[in-house]
Write a protein that holds these residues in place. Structure first.
Motif, PDB file in Angstrom:
ATOM      1  N   HIS A  89      20.845  54.191  22.760  1.00  0.00           N
ATOM      2  CA  HIS A  89      19.729  54.072  21.996  1.00  0.00           C
ATOM      3  C   HIS A  89      18.820  54.888  21.267  1.00  0.00           C
ATOM      4  O   HIS A  89      18.757  56.091  22.073  1.00  0.00           O
ATOM      5  CB  HIS A  89      19.122  53.033  22.326  1.00  0.00           C
ATOM      6  CG  HIS A  89      18.063  53.321  22.885  1.00  0.00           C
ATOM      7  ND1 HIS A  89      18.158  53.462  24.239  1.00  0.00           N
ATOM      8  CD2 HIS A  89      16.675  53.497  23.110  1.00  0.00           C
ATOM      9  CE1 HIS A  89      16.655  53.793  24.889  1.00  0.00           C
ATOM     10  NE2 HIS A  89      15.900  54.390  23.411  1.00  0.00           N
ATOM     11  N   GLN A  90      18.020  54.543  19.829  1.00  0.00           N
ATOM     12  CA  GLN A  90      17.693  56.116  18.735  1.00  0.00           C
ATOM     13  C   GLN A  90      15.626  55.179  18.986  1.00  0.00           C
ATOM     14  O   GLN A  90      16.214  54.079  18.456  1.00  0.00           O
ATOM     15  CB  GLN A  90      17.541  56.821  18.108  1.00  0.00           C
ATOM     16  CG  GLN A  90      18.871  57.924  19.444  1.00  0.00           C
ATOM     17  CD  GLN A  90      19.773  58.545  17.589  1.00  0.00           C
ATOM     18  OE1 GLN A  90      19.295  59.579  17.024  1.00  0.00           O
ATOM     19  NE2 GLN A  90      20.865  59.188  17.424  1.00  0.00           N
TER      20      GLN A  90
ATOM     21  N   ASP B 297      12.906  43.722  16.279  1.00  0.00           N
ATOM     22  CA  ASP B 297      13.021  45.687  16.246  1.00  0.00           C
ATOM     23  C   ASP B 297      13.918  46.208  17.272  1.00  0.00           C
ATOM     24  O   ASP B 297      13.940  47.631  17.427  1.00  0.00           O
ATOM     25  CB  ASP B 297      11.923  45.627  16.322  1.00  0.00           C
ATOM     26  CG  ASP B 297      11.158  45.187  18.315  1.00  0.00           C
ATOM     27  OD1 ASP B 297      12.141  44.504  18.329  1.00  0.00           O
ATOM     28  OD2 ASP B 297       9.959  45.219  18.382  1.00  0.00           O
ATOM     29  N   VAL B 298      15.205  45.224  17.235  1.00  0.00           N
ATOM     30  CA  VAL B 298      16.494  45.963  17.716  1.00  0.00           C
ATOM     31  C   VAL B 298      17.824  45.835  16.969  1.00  0.00           C
ATOM     32  O   VAL B 298      17.906  44.887  16.727  1.00  0.00           O
ATOM     33  CB  VAL B 298      16.640  45.248  19.694  1.00  0.00           C
ATOM     34  CG1 VAL B 298      18.160  45.904  20.176  1.00  0.00           C
ATOM     35  CG2 VAL B 298      15.805  45.370  20.208  1.00  0.00           C
ATOM     36  N   TRP B 299      18.292  47.152  16.647  1.00  0.00           N
ATOM     37  CA  TRP B 299      19.270  46.969  15.603  1.00  0.00           C
ATOM     38  C   TRP B 299      20.034  47.747  15.888  1.00  0.00           C
ATOM     39  O   TRP B 299      20.720  48.779  16.870  1.00  0.00           O
ATOM     40  CB  TRP B 299      19.026  47.938  14.276  1.00  0.00           C
ATOM     41  CG  TRP B 299      17.978  47.494  13.421  1.00  0.00           C
ATOM     42  CD1 TRP B 299      16.151  46.796  14.057  1.00  0.00           C
ATOM     43  CD2 TRP B 299      16.867  48.129  12.556  1.00  0.00           C
ATOM     44  NE1 TRP B 299      15.274  46.241  13.031  1.00  0.00           N
ATOM     45  CE2 TRP B 299      16.046  47.575  11.870  1.00  0.00           C
ATOM     46  CE3 TRP B 299      17.213  49.486  11.924  1.00  0.00           C
ATOM     47  CZ2 TRP B 299      15.084  47.881  10.878  1.00  0.00           C
ATOM     48  CZ3 TRP B 299      16.619  49.466  10.374  1.00  0.00           C
ATOM     49  CH2 TRP B 299      15.647  48.450   9.917  1.00  0.00           C
TER      50      TRP B 299
ATOM     51  N   LEU C 245      24.481  52.834   6.606  1.00  0.00           N
ATOM     52  CA  LEU C 245      24.503  51.403   7.197  1.00  0.00           C
ATOM     53  C   LEU C 245      22.734  51.368   7.905  1.00  0.00           C
ATOM     54  O   LEU C 245      22.135  50.154   7.647  1.00  0.00           O
ATOM     55  CB  LEU C 245      25.247  50.693   8.662  1.00  0.00           C
ATOM     56  CG  LEU C 245      26.593  49.978   7.623  1.00  0.00           C
ATOM     57  CD1 LEU C 245      27.440  49.854   9.356  1.00  0.00           C
ATOM     58  CD2 LEU C 245      26.900  48.578   7.124  1.00  0.00           C
ATOM     59  N   LEU C 246      22.141  52.630   8.745  1.00  0.00           N
ATOM     60  CA  LEU C 246      21.349  52.271   9.125  1.00  0.00           C
ATOM     61  C   LEU C 246      20.396  52.150   8.193  1.00  0.00           C
ATOM     62  O   LEU C 246      19.145  51.768   8.340  1.00  0.00           O
ATOM     63  CB  LEU C 246      21.580  53.399  10.244  1.00  0.00           C
ATOM     64  CG  LEU C 246      19.568  53.768  11.237  1.00  0.00           C
ATOM     65  CD1 LEU C 246      19.504  52.651  12.107  1.00  0.00           C
ATOM     66  CD2 LEU C 246      19.953  54.855  12.360  1.00  0.00           C
ATOM     67  N   LEU C 247      20.037  53.619   7.263  1.00  0.00           N
ATOM     68  CA  LEU C 247      19.530  53.338   6.359  1.00  0.00           C
ATOM     69  C   LEU C 247      19.813  52.683   5.166  1.00  0.00           C
ATOM     70  O   LEU C 247      18.464  52.463   4.490  1.00  0.00           O
ATOM     71  CB  LEU C 247      19.721  55.163   5.351  1.00  0.00           C
ATOM     72  CG  LEU C 247      19.087  56.619   6.322  1.00  0.00           C
ATOM     73  CD1 LEU C 247      17.723  56.339   6.807  1.00  0.00           C
ATOM     74  CD2 LEU C 247      19.522  56.535   7.696  1.00  0.00           C
TER      75      LEU C 247
ATOM     76  N   ILE D 113      14.483  49.665  17.857  1.00  0.00           N
ATOM     77  CA  ILE D 113      15.159  50.448  18.762  1.00  0.00           C
ATOM     78  C   ILE D 113      16.859  49.788  17.935  1.00  0.00           C
ATOM     79  O   ILE D 113      17.261  48.840  18.051  1.00  0.00           O
ATOM     80  CB  ILE D 113      15.754  49.487  20.257  1.00  0.00           C
ATOM     81  CG1 ILE D 113      14.473  50.059  20.460  1.00  0.00           C
ATOM     82  CG2 ILE D 113      16.429  50.495  21.173  1.00  0.00           C
ATOM     83  CD1 ILE D 113      13.325  51.341  20.879  1.00  0.00           C
ATOM     84  N   TRP D 114      17.378  51.504  17.628  1.00  0.00           N
ATOM     85  CA  TRP D 114      18.704  51.470  16.995  1.00  0.00           C
ATOM     86  C   TRP D 114      19.524  51.560  18.500  1.00  0.00           C
ATOM     87  O   TRP D 114      19.979  52.764  18.748  1.00  0.00           O
ATOM     88  CB  TRP D 114      18.716  52.730  16.076  1.00  0.00           C
ATOM     89  CG  TRP D 114      19.930  53.202  15.519  1.00  0.00           C
ATOM     90  CD1 TRP D 114      21.347  52.075  15.569  1.00  0.00           C
ATOM     91  CD2 TRP D 114      20.691  54.433  15.179  1.00  0.00           C
ATOM     92  NE1 TRP D 114      22.329  52.582  14.871  1.00  0.00           N
ATOM     93  CE2 TRP D 114      22.368  53.854  15.179  1.00  0.00           C
ATOM     94  CE3 TRP D 114      20.229  55.596  15.143  1.00  0.00           C
ATOM     95  CZ2 TRP D 114      22.806  54.535  14.562  1.00  0.00           C
ATOM     96  CZ3 TRP D 114      20.992  56.317  15.733  1.00  0.00           C
ATOM     97  CH2 TRP D 114      22.369  56.048  15.108  1.00  0.00           C
ATOM     98  N   ALA D 115      20.035  50.737  18.583  1.00  0.00           N
ATOM     99  CA  ALA D 115      21.363  50.593  19.938  1.00  0.00           C
ATOM    100  C   ALA D 115      22.376  50.461  19.607  1.00  0.00           C
ATOM    101  O   ALA D 115      23.453  49.700  18.409  1.00  0.00           O
ATOM    102  CB  ALA D 115      20.927  49.056  20.586  1.00  0.00           C
ATOM    103  N   TYR D 116      23.816  51.682  20.298  1.00  0.00           N
ATOM    104  CA  TYR D 116      25.114  51.301  19.804  1.00  0.00           C
ATOM    105  C   TYR D 116      25.743  51.658  21.127  1.00  0.00           C
ATOM    106  O   TYR D 116      25.348  51.593  21.516  1.00  0.00           O
ATOM    107  CB  TYR D 116      24.954  53.083  18.391  1.00  0.00           C
ATOM    108  CG  TYR D 116      24.405  54.131  19.075  1.00  0.00           C
ATOM    109  CD1 TYR D 116      24.350  54.495  20.160  1.00  0.00           C
ATOM    110  CD2 TYR D 116      23.582  54.031  18.129  1.00  0.00           C
ATOM    111  CE1 TYR D 116      24.083  56.005  20.304  1.00  0.00           C
ATOM    112  CE2 TYR D 116      22.658  55.110  19.246  1.00  0.00           C
ATOM    113  CZ  TYR D 116      22.849  55.602  19.506  1.00  0.00           C
ATOM    114  OH  TYR D 116      21.956  56.979  20.212  1.00  0.00           O
ATOM    115  N   LYS D 117      26.636  51.197  20.634  1.00  0.00           N
ATOM    116  CA  LYS D 117      27.745  52.046  22.074  1.00  0.00           C
ATOM    117  C   LYS D 117      28.292  53.107  21.798  1.00  0.00           C
ATOM    118  O   LYS D 117      28.787  53.417  21.054  1.00  0.00           O
ATOM    119  CB  LYS D 117      29.066  50.483  21.861  1.00  0.00           C
ATOM    120  CG  LYS D 117      28.985  49.002  21.917  1.00  0.00           C
ATOM    121  CD  LYS D 117      28.939  48.491  23.417  1.00  0.00           C
ATOM    122  CE  LYS D 117      29.360  47.226  22.966  1.00  0.00           C
ATOM    123  NZ  LYS D 117      27.363  46.649  23.230  1.00  0.00           N
TER     124      LYS D 117
END
Ligand SMILES: C[S@@+](CC[C@H](N)C(=O)[O-])C[C@H]1O[C@@H](n2cnc3c(N)ncnc32)[C@H](O)[C@@H]1O
Length: 302
Positions: free
Chosen positions: A33-34, A98-100, A122-124, A16-20
């Motif tokens: 999130h994605q 697994d939560v980024w 940063l994600l990649l 889970i890619w989480a962001y504000k």
């Protein structure tokens, strides 16, 4: 589809890619999130455990003390025959979950090239660091604006990008030749877990691996590297502390944490009588650059 291509057995994680995000629109929960599906080709795949700093709620003893299981299989602190706690092995932080938590590219970020689905470097970079080594080849068959290729290049990996859109290919080529990465203030100045640690502490320790320690008067950080199997403690003298008080707090912490080595970063000028006895029990004083500078300046201007 991925189960079909790679085999369900090769499914590793749903990340889970989480962001504000800020939005005032529609009724309901704000999507922030994605999902990233992590599959391997076989059971045998490269995996580099990455570590993140402990959260501010982590108890310092959890970082330092060795743990074992009691007869109810509950995790408890290990004790020696005299009932004293035992220091554990070096800890690098918490293994990446697994939560980024990685900031979303804001619309004005320098890194943005105007591609609607552009992902942050940063994600990649985190993906690439997790499962490849330098010199490996990274493939992105839907490369869009080329973020994966740019991240691979910055990390010393080879790469292949594919896209059916000529615009995407040209954009990717431009970006590979001139990579621009937005420094995230959130990541640069520290994540939420760092918020309570004084920024000065983080700056003093730049370039060395450490775990920040929150809400502890005697310790601001513990170095990842241990000394003779014991933790190395670091404290920065605070504005409201005399050097003597800072030494006392740190030496108490050394006793309770069974540390043989500790460093106190001195930030304000006082006589140095203390220095004599503290070195005998493993504490060293380091003069902060600002203090050293003001001392040197004082000499120049006399
Ligand atoms: C979501 S975007 C990728 C964005 C990319 N991650 C970035 O950071 O810019 C998906 C890309 O896949 C491309 N695409 C879609 N179907 C394709 C296909 N069958 N073959 C090659 N590229 C394709 C699209 O042109 C689009 O650029």
């Amino acid at each position: 589809m991925l189960d079909h291509i790679f085999g369900a057995k090769n499914f590793q994680s749903e990340i889970i890619w989480a962001y504000k995000r800020w939005s005032n629109s529609k009724k309901g929960l704000l999507p922030s999130h994605q999902n990233i599906y992590f599959y391997s080709k076989t059971k045998d795949f490269k995996f580099n455990t990455l570590y993140k700093p402990y959260s501010e709620t982590t108890n310092i003893d959890q970082i330092l003390q060795r743990r074992t299981r009691d007869r109810h299989n509950k995790s408890v602190y290990d004790k020696d025959s005299l009932g004293n706690s035992i220091n554990g092995a070096e800890k690098k932080g918490v293994p990446l979950s697994d939560v980024w938590d990685i900031p979303y590219l804001n619309p004005k970020a320098k890194e943005r090239v105007g591609y609607p689905t552009q992902k942050p470097l940063l994600l990649l970079e985190q993906v690439i660091n997790l499962v490849t080594a330098e010199g490996d080849i990274v493939l992105d068959p839907f490369c869009g604006s080329g973020t994966t290729c740019v991240a691979a290049k910055l990390l010393g990996r080879n790469f292949i990008g594919i896209d059916e859109s000529l615009d995407a290919v040209n954009l990717s080529k431009d970006r590979i030749d001139n990579p621009i990465k937005t420094e995230s203030n959130l990541l640069k100045n520290g994540r939420d877990s760092y918020n309570n640690v004084e920024h000065s502490v983080l700056n003093f320790l730049k370039g060395i691996e450490f775990n920040p320690i929150q809400r502890n008067k005697g310790i601001d950080a513990i170095l990842i590297k241990q000394y003779e199997g014991t933790p190395v403690l670091v404290k920065v003298q605070k504005d409201n502390e005399t050097l003597g008080e800072a030494i006392k707090l740190l030496s108490n912490a050394m006793k309770t944490k069974k540390a043989k080595k500790a460093f106190l970063i001195q930030t304000s000028d006082e006589n140095e009588l203390y220095k004599m006895d503290i070195e005998n029990f493993g504490m060293s004083i380091i003069i902060s650059p600002a203090l050293e500078l003001s001392r040197q300046l004082a000499k120049i201007y006399i």
